[in-house]
Design a protein around this motif. Sequence first.
Motif, PDB file in Angstrom:
ATOM      1  N   GLU A  31       0.899  -1.178   0.061  1.00  0.00           N
ATOM      2  CA  GLU A  31      -0.103   0.000   0.007  1.00  0.00           C
ATOM      3  C   GLU A  31       0.930   1.296   0.037  1.00  0.00           C
ATOM      4  N   MET A  32       2.083   1.452   0.779  1.00  0.00           N
ATOM      5  CA  MET A  32       2.814   2.511   0.996  1.00  0.00           C
ATOM      6  C   MET A  32       3.808   2.626  -0.034  1.00  0.00           C
ATOM      7  N   ARG A  33       4.469   1.762  -0.587  1.00  0.00           N
ATOM      8  CA  ARG A  33       5.383   1.829  -1.540  1.00  0.00           C
ATOM      9  C   ARG A  33       4.951   2.673  -2.750  1.00  0.00           C
ATOM     10  N   PRO A  34       3.767   2.527  -3.611  1.00  0.00           N
ATOM     11  CA  PRO A  34       3.417   3.131  -4.359  1.00  0.00           C
ATOM     12  C   PRO A  34       3.419   4.528  -4.296  1.00  0.00           C
ATOM     13  N   HIS A  35       2.979   5.031  -3.002  1.00  0.00           N
ATOM     14  CA  HIS A  35       3.008   6.401  -2.621  1.00  0.00           C
ATOM     15  C   HIS A  35       4.127   6.967  -2.541  1.00  0.00           C
ATOM     16  N   TYR A  36       5.108   6.328  -1.985  1.00  0.00           N
ATOM     17  CA  TYR A  36       6.588   6.786  -1.772  1.00  0.00           C
ATOM     18  C   TYR A  36       7.212   6.759  -3.087  1.00  0.00           C
TER      19      TYR A  36
END
Length: 232
Positions: A31-36
Amino acid sequence: MNHRTADPFDRWLEAATAGLCASAVARIRDEMRPHYEDAVDHLEPEGLARDEAEKIALQQLGDARKARRGFKRSNLTAVEHRKLAGLAKLPGLPFRLSGWSYAVLASPFLISLVLVAIVGAFSDDFQAFYIATFILAGLFSIPLILYTGLMPIALPIRYGRPRLGIAISVFFWTLCLSASIPMVLLKARGVSSGVLVPIYSLFLMLRMLVCDLILLRKLARIPTTELTKRPF
């Protein structure tokens, strides 16, 4: 993990998900890696170096310690996952034990049978025979009672309904506390050292109830479709 060569996002993720179960860590990473990565890709064309862009992107994710507190409120910890996994395996446990395991478990019963046989053969004291028989019955019944007593909790978890299983556990501990508190209060009127044991038992039951309530609250936030797929 080698912090000198690890990706900055991996270091942040390790700190933010410390103590969570592996499936929760994998889900949060996805969930978080694409945002990063989107933030880094957006900042680099503005003339920032890769390291600087990654630093700003991590700042946008927020403090890892604050993120960890939030993640723990809505995701299973490693301890909670092991509890659910252990309960899910319990119904089929007798069918997976090895021969040596059965031998170890059966040894107290066999010793008791030998004692009963010796007492019955060499003693005319029927009271001693009854005591030995009572010990044998207790050794046999206590594990059986514990095992069958956990089945209403373990079976729903095994078949993809962990909310129901933990709700039954919450109901059980609530009943135990309701029945134990009056007895502890009555015993406390005597104000003796003997009251320490029931108070300690009351504390343990309260602790189990609180842990199950926290776990039930977390399970309520996880979609049912995801719970049925969990490898408990």
